[in-house]
Scaffold this motif. Structure first.
Motif, PDB file in Angstrom:
ATOM      1  N   ASP A  60      33.269  39.528  42.189  1.00 41.30           N
ATOM      2  CA  ASP A  60      32.963  39.608  43.619  1.00 41.30           C
ATOM      3  C   ASP A  60      33.917  40.531  44.361  1.00 41.30           C
ATOM      4  OD1 ASP A  60      31.106  37.814  43.029  1.00 41.30           O
ATOM      5  OD2 ASP A  60      31.997  36.110  44.105  1.00 41.30           O
ATOM      6  N   TYR A  61      35.048  40.806  43.751  1.00 47.37           N
ATOM      7  CA  TYR A  61      36.071  41.552  44.473  1.00 47.37           C
ATOM      8  C   TYR A  61      36.314  42.901  43.823  1.00 47.37           C
ATOM      9  CZ  TYR A  61      36.833  36.817  46.076  1.00 47.37           C
ATOM     10  OH  TYR A  61      36.648  35.565  46.575  1.00 47.37           O
ATOM     11  N   ASP A  62      36.506  43.882  44.669  1.00 44.22           N
ATOM     12  CA  ASP A  62      36.778  45.236  44.190  1.00 44.22           C
ATOM     13  C   ASP A  62      38.274  45.376  43.983  1.00 44.22           C
ATOM     14  OD1 ASP A  62      36.903  47.858  43.606  1.00 44.22           O
ATOM     15  OD2 ASP A  62      36.607  48.540  45.668  1.00 44.22           O
ATOM     16  N   LEU A  63      38.708  45.369  42.735  1.00 41.91           N
ATOM     17  CA  LEU A  63      40.142  45.429  42.452  1.00 41.91           C
ATOM     18  C   LEU A  63      40.617  46.848  42.163  1.00 41.91           C
ATOM     19  CD1 LEU A  63      40.450  42.264  40.228  1.00 41.91           C
ATOM     20  CD2 LEU A  63      41.043  42.489  42.612  1.00 41.91           C
ATOM     21  N   LYS A  64      39.737  47.794  42.260  1.00 43.99           N
ATOM     22  CA  LYS A  64      40.080  49.216  42.040  1.00 43.99           C
ATOM     23  C   LYS A  64      40.773  49.415  40.699  1.00 43.99           C
ATOM     24  CE  LYS A  64      39.774  50.630  46.727  1.00 43.99           C
ATOM     25  NZ  LYS A  64      40.089  49.537  47.649  1.00 43.99           N
ATOM     26  N   GLY A  65      40.204  48.780  39.674  1.00 43.56           N
ATOM     27  CA  GLY A  65      40.687  49.047  38.328  1.00 43.56           C
ATOM     28  C   GLY A  65      41.844  48.192  37.855  1.00 43.56           C
ATOM     29  N   SER A  66      42.370  47.321  38.706  1.00 38.78           N
ATOM     30  CA  SER A  66      43.458  46.462  38.254  1.00 38.78           C
ATOM     31  C   SER A  66      42.876  45.350  37.374  1.00 38.78           C
ATOM     32  CB  SER A  66      44.181  45.833  39.433  1.00 38.78           C
ATOM     33  OG  SER A  66      44.251  46.729  40.501  1.00 38.78           O
ATOM     34  N   PRO A  67      43.725  44.727  36.566  1.00 35.57           N
ATOM     35  CA  PRO A  67      43.249  43.632  35.715  1.00 35.57           C
ATOM     36  C   PRO A  67      42.585  42.532  36.539  1.00 35.57           C
ATOM     37  CG  PRO A  67      45.469  44.255  35.104  1.00 35.57           C
ATOM     38  CD  PRO A  67      45.123  45.060  36.303  1.00 35.57           C
ATOM     39  N   ALA A  68      41.608  41.880  35.922  1.00 40.05           N
ATOM     40  CA  ALA A  68      40.811  40.892  36.658  1.00 40.05           C
ATOM     41  C   ALA A  68      41.637  39.706  37.129  1.00 40.05           C
ATOM     42  CB  ALA A  68      39.666  40.408  35.774  1.00 40.05           C
ATOM     43  N   SER A  69      42.767  39.466  36.486  1.00 38.55           N
ATOM     44  CA  SER A  69      43.551  38.298  36.877  1.00 38.55           C
ATOM     45  C   SER A  69      44.076  38.430  38.308  1.00 38.55           C
ATOM     46  CB  SER A  69      44.710  38.105  35.915  1.00 38.55           C
ATOM     47  OG  SER A  69      45.519  39.253  35.893  1.00 38.55           O
TER      48      SER A  69
END
Lengths: 458, 311
Positions: free
Chosen positions: B107-116
């Motif tokens: 649901d969240y756009d983390l811009k490529g950071s790990p999902a954690s």
């Protein structure tokens, strides 16, 4: 006895006799040598002088200065009432009859005078007296100063001006005469301003320091000095940071009247109003709360904790305000972070300024408590700064508008700091002449010039 | 030289002392104008001083008291294991009138950071969704709430309880960090409750008090420069970093014994679950295979259901 070097002058004056005085510095304190006198060999100028004054040198067994009465007799007698009207020779002739001059008490005279006045005149005199008293109270005594200072009257205590002095001094370079002159003028200017309005002035030494053994933490001391000032002035609510190369052009503007009484009218919180960095605002992301998504935070002036101007290239920290709050503590704490610093210190030319821009861009909690001021309210630039696009009414100083503060930003790179400072100082004096000076210079001198063709300086 | 005799004293002294001067006396009829004048002066002062105009931030009413936040990795959404986790959270929240935020990392756009990292955003999201909640409890996906009777606001965040349980003056990141938790921290000042496992600060289960500090903390934790720094354990190491470097965070942090909110199913990585603990986590379990989360959790699955149905 030969000495390898000549003895230095002693603090008490004179010159110690080296051959005679073997034990120590050449200075002997009176207490130490009071009994020995010359017997211990220490003949110094000082001891000789003291001895001749009779301060010490012999065991004290004098009858002088002993007991209460001898010590106080003169004082007692001088405060006794004197009846010697005729004692002074010069007046004896006139006072032949021994008659006293009439001494009517002041109050009595005033009463008599008021009795002679009519009711109307009494009222007029009363009004006049009140005006006079007010004038005396407010402009002659320091009452005005204390009035302006007190937090529940003028509120001056709530403002602290931090002036960054000695920038880059210390290890980097020696200051020349011009640098000293700039510093002196700038400090004097702020000092006058703060004492006029009852603010606090804190001059911080910005000479380059090491915080940790392995790094130069140049120009991040802003954070430390702001924090220290909050601690030092517990009543301070707002801190106004000022760079050294600034000049308060209009000392008659108080901060309260100029900005803080009607904060919401002066600040803008939506950066889109003037956005040289092209920061996209407001933030997007449906996980954020409404205050973070709103372009103006919650809109209340109470939530503003940082107020800064923007120049042609983004945030300008040459002149900005922070408010004492938990939020500010957090900002000051987070501003310098080793991980950010490690990644960005090569790109961040302006160090803490770039770091703040980074924080503002990425962190919602910063954005909703930051506000901007139109630059010319507290930070006008001279024509030399930000001059790529010519003169900009949002940026550059205009004497017709009587801008508050001028910041000679970047003058140390290829411009003449001292020249600019001098010109602005003289301009400020010129603009703020008092009516008498104006009368002399704008009227009398002009008339004189018309009549005689000579310029005069009055 | 001789003087006139002094006047003879009256044998009946006057009952009152005579007025000594004609000045400095306030007659009763003068009192009123004086009072009026004083009032006027005070009024003027008040008028010019303007008074203090500061208000605090918005008040948090505390409804719901707690929001339980869990972020699902979205891989096996329809498996019975994930469903039972969802059920577990909802039933616990229902029982105490808590809110829940059960979202998916995608649901969240983390811009490529790990999902954690999504847990940080999810917490921020929970604040947005429940602006009036008092506490937020983040619990990893691979965990069950085991004890339906314990309320977070009392059992974990209760002021006196917290003062008893928190570990004081102890290295934040064991074993050898020179940064230690505060020795004199009041329970009411704590904004963040964390635990440590054998590897360091554990970010699998933590409680935050809602407020301005929470926003500051979550935004700071989520700083893109931390995400781009390649911390070995992503957000967990970023957390260790900010806790050690920023006193405004450390001063609001309480570390509690691990089993208070963060008991583990096995004792390989930290303290093992015992009956009565509020929750059990299955750290380092994998998606499939012998040590899959579903397998590890089987033992507890029945247990929480029975205890919840009894409650």
């Amino acid at each position: 006895m030969s000495l390898s070097r000549s003895p230095s002058p002693v603090p008490g004056g004179g010159w110690s006799s080296p051959g005679l005085n073997m034990n120590g510095s050449g200075r002997s304190s009176p207490a130490k040598m009071s009994f020995g006198g010359p017997a211990n060999g220490a003949v110094t100028w000082e001891s000789a002088r003291l001895k001749s004054q009779g301060v010490a040198g012999y065991p004290s067994f004098s009858t002088q200065n002993q007991g209460f009465f001898t010590r106080h007799m003169r004082r007692i007698s001088s405060s006794l009432p004197s009846f010697n009207v005729g004692a002074d020779d010069r007046y004896v002739e006139k006072e032949k009859l021994g008659r006293r001059p009439w001494r009517i008490p002041f109050i009595g005279r005033v009463r008599a005078m008021s009795a002679r006045l009519g009711r109307k005149w009494k009222i007029r005199a009363l009004v006049l007296a009140i005006f006079l008293a007010c004038y005396l109270l407010f402009y002659i005594t320091p009452l005005c100063y204390y009035w302006r200072r007190t937090s529940w009257l003028g509120g001056g205590e709530k403002f602290v001006i931090i002036l960054a002095a000695n920038v880059g001094g210390g290890v980097m370079e020696w200051k020349g005469a011009r640098e000293w002159a700039i510093e002196r003028d700038s400090v004097r200017n702020k000092r006058k301003y703060t004492s006029r309005w009852g603010y606090e002035l804190e001059i911080v030494d910005m000479s380059t320091k090491k915080r940790y053994a392995h790094e130069w933490r140049e120009s991040w001391e802003k954070v430390d000095s702001i924090r220290n000032s909050f601690r030092k002035y517990p009543k301070a609510e707002w801190i106004w940071w000022l760079d050294l190369n600034t000049f308060v052009m209009e000392p008659s503007y108080s901060l309260q009247h100029h900005i803080f009484d009607d904060l919401n009218k002066h600040i803008y919180r939506d950066i889109n109003e003037y956005n040289p960095l092209n920061i996209s605002h407001p933030l997007t992301g449906d996980y954020l709360d409404p205050d973070s998504l709103s372009p103006i935070g919650d809109g209340s002036p109470d939530s503003v904790n940082l107020i800064l101007p923007q120049d042609c290239s983004g945030f300008n920290l040459g002149s900005f305000f922070v408010r004492r709050s938990d939020w500010t503590d957090r900002l000051l704490d987070i501003w310098w972070d080793p991980v950010s610093y490690e990644q960005k210190h090569m790109q961040w030319e302006h160090k803490e300024q770039d770091a703040l821009e980074q924080l503002y861009t990425t962190q919602p909690w910063i954005r909703s408590h930051t506000a901007f001021l139109p630059q010319r309210l507290i930070n006008s630039f001279p024509t030399g700064a930000c001059s790529d696009n010519g003169n900009d009414t949002r940026i550059h100083y205009n004497q017709d508008d009587r801008d508050f503060v001028v910041n000679m930003a970047g003058c140390e790179w290829g411009r003449d700091c001292w020249g600019e400072m001098y010109n602005f100082r003289e301009l400020s004096y010129y603009l703020n002449r008092n009516p008498w000076e104006r009368f002399k210079e704008d009227l009398i001198a002009v008339i004189w010039f018309k009549l005689t063709g000579q310029k005069v300086k009055l | 030289m001789h003087f006139a005799y002094p006047a003879r004293k009256n044998s009946n002294p006057p009952p009152y002392l005579p007025r000594s001067t004609r000045w400095l006396k306030i007659r009763r009829r003068h009192l009123k104008p004086f009072a009026a004048l004083a009032l006027a002066v005070l009024g003027l002062i008040w008028l010019f001083s303007g008074g203090s105009k500061h208000k605090g931030g918005r008040v948090i009413s505390g409804k719901p008291a707690v929001v339980v936040v869990t972020v699902f990795d979205g891989k096996y959404d329809n498996s019975p294991y994930i469903k039972s986790i969802r059920e577990n959270r909802s039933r616990y929240a229902e029982k105490h009138g808590y809110g829940t935020l059960l979202t998916s990392a995608s649901d969240y756009d983390l811009k490529g950071s790990p999902a954690s990292w999504s847990k940080v955003v999810a917490m921020r999201h929970a604040i947005t969704k429940y602006p009036d909640c008092k506490y937020l409890w983040y619990l990893d996906q691979n965990a069950f709430i085991m004890n339906p009777y314990l309320k977070v606001e009392d059992f974990v965040m209760g002021s006196t309880k917290l003062e008893d349980t928190m570990i004081k003056d102890f290295p934040v990141v064991p074993p050898d960090s020179i940064i230690k938790t505060f020795a004199n921290l009041k329970g009411g000042d704590v904004e963040l409750v964390l635990t440590q496992d054998k590897e360091g600060l554990a970010a699998g289960s933590f409680v935050i008090r809602n407020g301005e500090w929470a926003k500051f903390f979550l935004d700071t934790w989520f700083d893109p420069l931390y995400r781009s720094y390649n911390f070995q354990k992503a957000e967990a190491h970023a957390l260790e970093h900010i806790v050690q470097w920023h006193p405004t965070i450390l001063s609001k942090l309480a570390i509690v014994p691990q089993r208070t909110i963060n008991a583990y199913a096995g004792d390989a990585h930290g303290e093992q679950y015992k009956d009565g603990d509020i929750a059990v986590l299955f750290p380092h379990c994998s998606g499939t295979g012998d040590k899959s989360c579903a397998r590890v959790s089987e033992r507890f699955s029945q247990q929480w259901r029975t205890s919840f149905s009894k409650a």
